[in-house]
Structure formats: C-alpha cells, structure tokens
Design an enzyme around this catalytic site. Structure first.
Site, PDB file in Angstrom:
ATOM      1  CG  ASN A   1      -1.675   1.224   1.466  1.00  0.00           C
ATOM      2  OD1 ASN A   1      -1.764   2.066   0.584  1.00  0.00           O
ATOM      3  ND2 ASN A   1      -2.265   1.360   2.647  1.00  0.00           N
TER       4      ASN A   1
ATOM      5  CB  SER B   1       5.630  -2.180  11.894  1.00  0.00           C
ATOM      6  OG  SER B   1       5.160  -0.872  12.168  1.00  0.00           O
TER       7      SER B   1
ATOM      8  N   GLY C   1       2.665   1.807  10.901  1.00  0.00           N
ATOM      9  CA  GLY C   1       3.561   2.951  10.734  1.00  0.00           C
ATOM     10  C   GLY C   1       4.282   3.354  12.006  1.00  0.00           C
TER      11      GLY C   1
ATOM     12  CD  GLU D   1      -2.845   5.212   7.029  1.00  0.00           C
ATOM     13  OE1 GLU D   1      -2.864   5.326   5.797  1.00  0.00           O
ATOM     14  OE2 GLU D   1      -1.899   4.674   7.643  1.00  0.00           O
TER      15      GLU D   1
ATOM     16  CD  GLU E   1      -3.329  -3.010   7.472  1.00  0.00           C
ATOM     17  OE1 GLU E   1      -2.206  -3.199   6.986  1.00  0.00           O
ATOM     18  OE2 GLU E   1      -4.002  -1.988   7.256  1.00  0.00           O
TER      19      GLU E   1
ATOM     20  CG  HIS F   1      -5.663   1.513   5.443  1.00  0.00           C
ATOM     21  ND1 HIS F   1      -5.196   2.475   6.311  1.00  0.00           N
ATOM     22  CD2 HIS F   1      -4.629   0.664   5.220  1.00  0.00           C
ATOM     23  CE1 HIS F   1      -3.925   2.219   6.591  1.00  0.00           C
ATOM     24  NE2 HIS F   1      -3.560   1.121   5.938  1.00  0.00           N
TER      25      HIS F   1
ATOM     26  CE  LYS G   1       0.107   3.215   4.897  1.00  0.00           C
ATOM     27  NZ  LYS G   1       0.169   3.346   6.326  1.00  0.00           N
TER      28      LYS G   1
HETATM   29  C1  PEP Z   1      -0.641  -0.171   6.242  1.00  0.00           C
HETATM   30  O1  PEP Z   1      -0.774   1.012   6.088  1.00  0.00           O
HETATM   31  O2  PEP Z   1      -1.487  -0.940   5.780  1.00  0.00           O
HETATM   32  C2  PEP Z   1       0.519  -0.633   6.998  1.00  0.00           C
HETATM   33  C3  PEP Z   1       0.510  -1.848   7.456  1.00  0.00           C
HETATM   34  O3  PEP Z   1       1.552   0.256   7.156  1.00  0.00           O
HETATM   35  P1  PEP Z   1       3.008  -0.059   7.795  1.00  0.00           P
HETATM   36  O4  PEP Z   1       3.514  -1.318   7.131  1.00  0.00           O
HETATM   37  O5  PEP Z   1       3.831   1.140   7.481  1.00  0.00           O
HETATM   38  O6  PEP Z   1       2.795  -0.273   9.266  1.00  0.00           O
END
Ligand code: PEP
Length: 249
Positions: free
Chosen positions: A9, A212, A172, A96, A166, A94, A11
């Site tokens: 992703n 992460s 992040g 966000e 997630e 997601h 973003k």
């Molecule tokens: C994501 O945004 O779906 C995500 C898992 O981000 P990150 O890997 O940076 O934690």
C-alpha cells in the site's frame, strides 16, 4: 491450501515518475516470486503503474473507492473509473480511512458490496486501536468490523474477499504484533468467518497481517498457521525492502 498474498500500500506517496521507477523495479525483481503480489499506488499513478505491471505477476490495486457507482460526488473515484484503468483489487476500510476520514462500518460495507458487484477483489482491513487492545476488546472490534463489513456478501463472492488484520497501534509505528499475538487474532477472525459462512470458507479465506512488516520479521509472521500474507505500508515504498518481504523465507 491458501496461497501467500503480499500487498504493498503506497498510500499518499510518489509522483508518477517515482511510482514508475518502483513498479519497474518490482516487475523485474518479483518475476520469479512464488506468491501472489499486489501494489496499490495513489489514484494518480494507477494508469502509469498499470502499464508497467501489465502481464506480470503483480496485480494492480486501488486504496479506496466511492460507495456509489457515479454521480455528484466531488473528489471521489468510482468503480467504473477503476475498472477502466485495469484495477482488479480495492483496499477498503483501511484504518486511516476509518480513523482519519471517519468511515464507519456501514459505509465500508456499501463499498465492499459495490466493488464485489463489479467483479473486484476486496481487501477488507480490520483492526483494533491500542486502547481497545488494552481494554481486552481486540477480538470484539475485529468481529464487528468483519461481520459488518461483510454484511450481505454472498458465500459465492467470498473467494474474492481477503481480510487484512491490521492492529492500528502497529501501523507505521515500528511496533509489530508478535507472530503469536497476530496468529491468535487471525485464528479468531477465521472463526468469525466460519460462523458467518461455514468451515470450508473459513479455511479458504486469505488473512493478511499488516503493521510494520519488514524484511526482518516477515518470515516469522508468515510461518504462523493463520497468517497468509502481508499488507505492507512503509516497507512497500522501496524495492529493497518490499522484495525481501515478498520473497520471504
Ligand atoms: C498499512 O498502512 O497498511 C501498513 C501496514 O503500514 P506499515 O507497514 O507502514 O505499518
């Protein structure tokens, strides 16, 4: 058996030329990759990236879609427009979108049903906030987001649904759920799918972990029975970190 599915992703990162450079590197370096792959660039780079990965083993995904097919929805992007660009998958719900843009389960469910109706694969993201985990509510949150996100989705469409677990506190932040903790929630989500759609569907559904994921932890996460892939954010922005995740093990 479930196939591993590794998705990136991107973003709100990358201009078209930066996206093209990354897509080209991934197309070359994942040619011999054994798993299923996806990249989800910004809407503005979909056409550029789509042209580069066409005919490769990397699918083209979008990070969101409007809940209506078309009409007076300033700023939104429709399923018809995504289909026209060759997008095959949409990421929905997601964290966000849920927490910054206040998307609720009803809106996400509308998008899920519309995307499935138009033949897309859907990656439905679920996951708890830190305070919800600390209050012992991680499973309840994932159950609600899964059940409400899939409300009205028929069993015959479920093979085009992927769940991404997630935990919001791991996205992040550099903090990853331990493989054991993530696996336990994945197993729980599988039980929710079994209750909603039956055991066979629960065994087939792909559940990605996101939060992460890095080259250093990918193999340990993927080794867990219920973890079938990864949705990767930060580490998906460079070939040198995404490729080792995509070729873990
Ligand atoms: C994501 O945004 O779906 C995500 C898992 O981000 P990150 O890997 O940076 O934690």
């Amino acid at each position: 058996m479930r196939d591993y599915y590794i998705a990136g992703n991107w973003k709100m990162h990358k201009t078209r030329s930066e996206a093209a450079e990354l897509a080209g590197a991934l197309a070359a370096q994942l040619k011999d990759g054994k798993h299923k792959y996806l990249v989800a660039p910004s809407f503005t780079s979909l056409e550029t990236v789509g042209a580069i990965i066409k005919g490769t083993n990397i699918r083209l995904g979008a990070q969101d879609v409007a809940c209506e097919e078309q009409g007076a929805h300033t700023g939104e992007v429709s399923v018809l427009q995504l289909k026209d660009l060759g997008v095959r998958t949409v990421i929905l719900g997601h964290s966000e979108r849920r927490h910054i843009y206040k998307e609720d389960d009803e809106l996400i469910n509308k998008k899920v049903k519309l995307a499935l109706k138009h033949g897309f694969e859907v990656i439905l993201c679920v996951g708890e906030l830190l305070e919800e985990r600390e209050a012992g509510k991680a499973e309840a949150v994932c159950e609600t987001q899964t059940a409400k996100g899939l409300a009205g989705v028929a069993l015959e469409d479920l093979d085009r649904v992927v769940i991404a677990y997630e935990p919001v506190w791991a996205i992040g932040t550099g903090k990853t759920a331990t493989p054991e903790d993530a696996d336990a929630v994945h197993a729980f989500i599988r039980k929710v799918i079994a209750r909603l759609y039956g055991q066979a569907a629960a065994e087939q559904i792909v559940i990605q972990y996101g939060g992460s994921v890095k080259p250093e932890n990918a193999a340990q996460l993927m080794a867990k029975e219920n973890i079938d892939g990864a949705l990767v954010g930060g580490a998906a922005l460079k070939a040198e970190t995404f490729v080792p995740i995509a070729k873990f093990g």
